[in-house]
Write a protein that holds these residues in place. Structure first.
Motif, PDB file in Angstrom:
ATOM      1  N   LYS A   1       0.861  -1.189   0.000  1.00  0.00           N
ATOM      2  CA  LYS A   1       0.000   0.000   0.000  1.00  0.00           C
ATOM      3  C   LYS A   1       0.889   1.228   0.000  1.00  0.00           C
ATOM      4  CE  LYS A   1      -4.441  -1.415   1.925  1.00  0.00           C
ATOM      5  NZ  LYS A   1      -5.471  -1.099   2.943  1.00  0.00           N
ATOM      6  N   LEU A   2       0.705   2.082  -0.971  1.00  0.00           N
ATOM      7  CA  LEU A   2       1.475   3.304  -1.091  1.00  0.00           C
ATOM      8  C   LEU A   2       0.535   4.485  -0.874  1.00  0.00           C
ATOM      9  CD1 LEU A   2       3.667   2.469  -4.216  1.00  0.00           C
ATOM     10  CD2 LEU A   2       4.247   2.206  -1.811  1.00  0.00           C
ATOM     11  N   ARG A   3       0.701   5.156   0.277  1.00  0.00           N
ATOM     12  CA  ARG A   3      -0.167   6.270   0.676  1.00  0.00           C
ATOM     13  C   ARG A   3      -1.623   5.839   0.670  1.00  0.00           C
ATOM     14  NH1 ARG A   3       2.030  11.500   0.296  1.00  0.00           N
ATOM     15  NH2 ARG A   3       4.255  11.372   0.795  1.00  0.00           N
ATOM     16  N   GLY A   4      -1.858   4.611   1.160  1.00  0.00           N
ATOM     17  CA  GLY A   4      -3.223   4.136   1.317  1.00  0.00           C
ATOM     18  C   GLY A   4      -3.819   3.473   0.104  1.00  0.00           C
ATOM     19  N   VAL A   5      -3.111   3.425  -1.027  1.00  0.00           N
ATOM     20  CA  VAL A   5      -3.631   2.810  -2.250  1.00  0.00           C
ATOM     21  C   VAL A   5      -2.864   1.519  -2.503  1.00  0.00           C
ATOM     22  CG1 VAL A   5      -3.970   3.059  -4.737  1.00  0.00           C
ATOM     23  CG2 VAL A   5      -4.308   5.028  -3.216  1.00  0.00           C
ATOM     24  N   GLU A   6      -3.576   0.423  -2.726  1.00  0.00           N
ATOM     25  CA  GLU A   6      -2.946  -0.871  -2.945  1.00  0.00           C
ATOM     26  C   GLU A   6      -2.254  -0.914  -4.309  1.00  0.00           C
ATOM     27  OE1 GLU A   6      -4.992  -4.899  -3.643  1.00  0.00           O
ATOM     28  OE2 GLU A   6      -4.607  -4.838  -1.471  1.00  0.00           O
ATOM     29  N   SER A   7      -1.055  -1.507  -4.325  1.00  0.00           N
ATOM     30  CA  SER A   7      -0.291  -1.647  -5.563  1.00  0.00           C
ATOM     31  C   SER A   7       0.095  -3.102  -5.736  1.00  0.00           C
ATOM     32  CB  SER A   7       0.968  -0.759  -5.523  1.00  0.00           C
ATOM     33  OG  SER A   7       1.718  -0.898  -6.714  1.00  0.00           O
ATOM     34  N   GLU A   8      -0.172  -3.659  -6.945  1.00  0.00           N
ATOM     35  CA  GLU A   8       0.074  -5.061  -7.223  1.00  0.00           C
ATOM     36  C   GLU A   8       1.274  -5.225  -8.158  1.00  0.00           C
ATOM     37  OE1 GLU A   8      -3.817  -7.442  -7.657  1.00  0.00           O
ATOM     38  OE2 GLU A   8      -4.318  -5.432  -8.380  1.00  0.00           O
ATOM     39  N   GLY A   9       2.383  -4.664  -7.781  1.00  0.00           N
ATOM     40  CA  GLY A   9       3.594  -4.835  -8.571  1.00  0.00           C
ATOM     41  C   GLY A   9       4.252  -3.515  -8.903  1.00  0.00           C
TER      42      GLY A   9
END
Length: 829
Positions: A110-118
């Motif tokens: 999670k980057l600044r509350g937003v999920e990142s898948e790669g």
């Protein structure tokens, strides 16, 4: 040299794993020191992606949230910080589970509350370049409207992983300092097909070049100079495949022209250099010897001062390059370069080696030239550079090729006799197999009545020049492990150890058996070790045997004592926490010695010059031992073990004497590196010949070598010591009659050694005195200041009877009288 396996397999792919390639090459003489992994791992998680949507991150101005098609009907949400990401791009994606070049395993985050898948990847994150500011856009790599499918393996598009062979190339094989040369060896070792060399199709043409001129004033140092001119050059980043290979081989990509020069050097094994033709004054290059004191600023922005043994390349304004070592800053390729003069020249190896050594400047180019490249290789490198310049820079090749100098000497043909192969190797190798091996190595082969006529290729000219060399080529490729084990022709020679060798081993075994560790130190040292041992600098400089061509200042003179290498080993062990040491070394020491009345002054003070000088280099074998710290580990019985000291090291010396059956004695002496008052000279044999020294280390020397605890050492001239050895023991019959023991105490002056007392006692006691030893020492008011009382245990024995007190009384009186008259001893009641 680093050889990426992916690059190597472009020319010869035997279908073997890296470890198998390593074994094949090493067994045929091209030693592989290590196999490294370069790039990423878990390749199934690296795929091609299509950016479907691109939006701003709600809580970070510099982050974007992208929807990326990664194949299989799945759309991944990836947070990206690159400024150049946009919808519609084809990109490189690392999915969770991917292993990055540093070994980090990628997961969901999670980057600044937003999920990142790669991750959407930049080229440095794949180890195929250095660019990090923006992501890689794969659309830029495709031509003719080709497209990549989402989810396609990234490995099929980019060189993102490879094994890298770290090769140890011997100085006689500069042909293996290029990828194609190693591929040729792999072809011969495995039988896998070898593709044509990359310089096989030369797009260039012969003839004069109107745009530039080259003059060679020193053809003896520059056998060949080739150059071509390219116009309309566009300086830009290199394509990922070229960047990836350079990175795997240990080179940093810069721009397409500079990368081409590095790529050609690594692939063809011959360096090339690119000049910005518009920065070459007069468009003319002159190759000449430098002038003493002449200066040139090299590509590393350093000003180098030259001498007349070096070679420079100059234009009309002065020197612009140091030939064969490094180019100059004034004519280097820059971002605004549009015209390039590509040089591929051949230089004399020993001259390049000297230039590199004197300037302290070693480069990839000098490391190749100094080993002796052939003039023919210059044109091979020029052809390869031409192909790449036309392919990668959009350049136009002007007609003609500057080629000063010949292609090289005529090829040499060597007769390889079938019977000679069998005589040298001890086994027969079939003639067809010999032909197969040599042709795989690119030797030309023709039948001869008694074998083969073998023509040596230009790239092996300096290495293969006689029949034995050709036999070696056949043997190493056929398999040295196949050669039978045979003994050399002895012609009456004996294989046993000599008497001196057996005695030397006996001395070492005696010390190793008492817990000391044998070491092997360098025979070279630095002149400063005399200062560390507090030796007289003037005297030691006179005795030093200096090397004319040392590897370094730290190994510029031959050692005059083993103590230096023993202390170096002790300091290294102490630095690793092992300060309790027992070391022994047997080795040669060297010094100049006077061998007559003449002195070095008769020929200018140089002992190595001929004439009347009688100083000769002397080498002898020495034996040294060092004890430091505690003599054994602490235990519940001895929580404070004894420490190294004079008597501990003397016990080691006595062990050597007992092993060699030599009577050893000591007498007071001084050595600058030993503790005053705890130093002695070692005497051997009945004649008391001085053979060495023994004592505790001087505190200042111990501090110099970081030895905080007590330390003691001895060193003997082993060659002289063994001359006193009783190599053949003589046995005496044991008597069954008991010994008569009598004790006496004698007071002597403090400056009288106990050894002197025992010598007098043994001489006065005669044949009936079987043993005499000191068992107690006393100092105090009862014997007076400046005197010491020694308690002696005397044993008398006769071979034919039991002795009585009356038999021994005269001997005892004689001993007492000798002590009084010779040493001033007084018998104590």
């Amino acid at each position: 040299m680093r050889a990426p396996l992916e690059w190597l397999n472009r020319y010869c792919d035997p279908g073997l794993a890296a470890r198998e390639v390593e074994e094949r090459l090493t067994m045929t003489g091209t030693k592989v020191e290590a196999v490294h992994h370069h790039g990423v791992d878990a390749l199934e998680h690296f795929v091609v992606g299509k950016v479907l949507e691109h939006g701003r991150h709600p809580d970070a101005d510099r982050l974007s949230v992208c929807k990326v098609d990664v194949g299989g009907g799945y759309t991944a949400q990836i947070v990206c910080g690159a400024p150049n990401v946009a919808a519609g791009q084809t990109v490189a994606v690392a999915r969770p589970g991917a292993v990055m070049p540093g070994g980090t395993k990628l997961g969901k985050a999670k980057l600044r509350g937003v999920e990142s898948e790669g991750m959407i990847l930049a080229e440095d994150e794949l180890a195929i370049g250095t660019e990090h500011a923006g992501i890689m856009v794969l659309d830029d790599l495709l031509e003719n409207g080709a497209q990549l499918d989402a989810g396609a393996p990234l490995q099929s598009v980019l060189p993102i992983t490879t094994a890298v062979l770290e090769l140890e190339i011997t100085p006689n094989r500069p042909d293996c300092l290029g990828i194609y040369g190693v591929a040729r060896e792999l072809h011969a070792a495995t039988g896998a097909p070898l593709n044509p060399p990359p310089w096989a199709d030369d797009p260039g043409t012969p003839g004069p070049v109107q745009e530039a001129e080259v003059v060679v004033d020193c053809p003896d140092l520059n056998p060949r100079f080739t150059a071509r001119v390219f116009e309309g050059v566009t300086i830009a980043p290199s394509p990922p495949w070229l960047k990836g290979r350079l990175m795997a081989a240990g080179q940093r990509p810069i721009n397409n022209v500079v990368d081409i020069t590095n790529y050609v050097m690594l692939e063809a094994g011959h360096p090339v250099h690119a000049f910005d033709l518009d920065r070459v004054a007069g468009r003319r290059l002159t190759v000449r010897r430098a002038r003493d004191g002449e200066q040139v600023t090299t590509l590393d922005d350093q000003v180098r001062r030259l001498d007349s043994e070096m070679v420079v390349i100059e234009d009309d304004e002065g020197p612009t390059s140091i030939a064969g070592v490094m180019g100059g800053a004034r004519s280097e390729v820059q971002q605004d370069t549009t015209r390039v003069l590509m040089e591929a020249a051949n230089w004399v190896g020993p001259n390049i080696h000297r230039t590199s050594q004197v300037l302290g400047l070693r480069s990839e180019a000098s490391g190749r030239f100094e080993k002796g490249l052939s003039p023919e290789q210059a044109m091979e490198a020029q052809a390869l550079a031409t192909k790449l310049m036309l392919e990668l820079t959009g350049a136009r090749l002007t007609p003609g090729t500057i080629d000063v100098g010949g292609p090289g000497p005529a090829a040499k043909t060597i007769r390889l006799r079938t019977q000679k192969v069998q005589d040298i190797l001890g086994m027969a190798i079939a003639k067809p197999r010999q032909r197969e091996i040599l042709e795989a190595l690119e030797f030309a082969v023709a039948d001869a009545p008694d074998g083969l006529d073998v023509t040596v290729p230009h790239f092996r000219r300096n290495d293969v020049y006689r029949e034995a060399d050709v036999i070696e080529e056949v043997a190493r490729i056929d398999g040295l492990d196949k050669l039978p084990t045979t003994l050399p022709k002895r012609r009456g020679a004996a294989g046993n150890l000599s008497l001196e060798q057996r005695l030397r081993r006996r001395a070492i075994d005696a010390l190793v058996g008492r817990g000391l560790h044998e070491i092997v130190g360098w025979s070279f040292t630095d002149p400063g070790f005399a200062d560390r041992l507090r030796l007289d600098p003037a005297d030691h400089r006179r005795r030093f045997v200096a090397l004319e061509n040392p590897m370094s200042e730290q190994q510029s003179v031959m050692r005059t004592t083993l103590l230096g290498s023993l202390l170096d080993a002790a300091r290294l062990n102490a630095a690793h926490g092992q300060s309790d040491l027992g070391l022994v070394e047997q080795g040669a020491v060297y010094e100049w010695r006077d061998d007559g009345p003449a002195s070095a002054q008769q020929n200018g003070g140089n002992p190595r010059r001929g004439g009347l000088d009688h100083r000769l280099p002397h080498e002898h074998r020495a034996l040294g031992a060092l004890l430091a710290g505690r003599l054994h580990p602490p235990s519940w019985g001895t929580p404070e073990p004894p420490r190294a000291g004079f008597f501990a090291i003397k016990g080691m010396l006595e062990a050597v004497g007992a092993a060699l059956r030599i009577e050893l004695d000591v007498e007071p002496a001084t050595e600058p590196f030993l503790h005053p008052g705890r130093t002695a000279r070692i005497l051997a044999g009945a004649a008391n010949e001085p053979v060495g020294w023994i004592g505790e280390l001087h505190p200042l020397v111990a501090r110099e070598y970081d030895l905080a605890d007590a330390a003691a050492a001895f060193e003997v001239d082993l060659d002289r010591l063994v001359t006193h050895a009783d190599a053949v023991p003589a046995y005496r019959d044991l008597t069954s009659f008991p010994a008569l023991r009598q004790d006496l105490a004698v007071a002597v002056s403090d400056d009288v050694p106990a050894a002197a007392v025992l010598r007098v006692v043994r001489r006065a006691g005669g044949d009936l005195l079987a043993d005499a030893r000191v068992f107690d020492v006393y100092r105090g008011a009862q014997v007076g200041e400046g005197r010491t009382s020694l308690a002696l245990a005397l044993q008398f024995r006769a071979p034919d009877r039991t002795l009585s007190d009356e038999d021994v009384a005269p001997l005892r009186d004689r001993i007492v009288e000798a002590l009084r008259s010779e040493l001033g001893g007084e018998l104590r009641a």
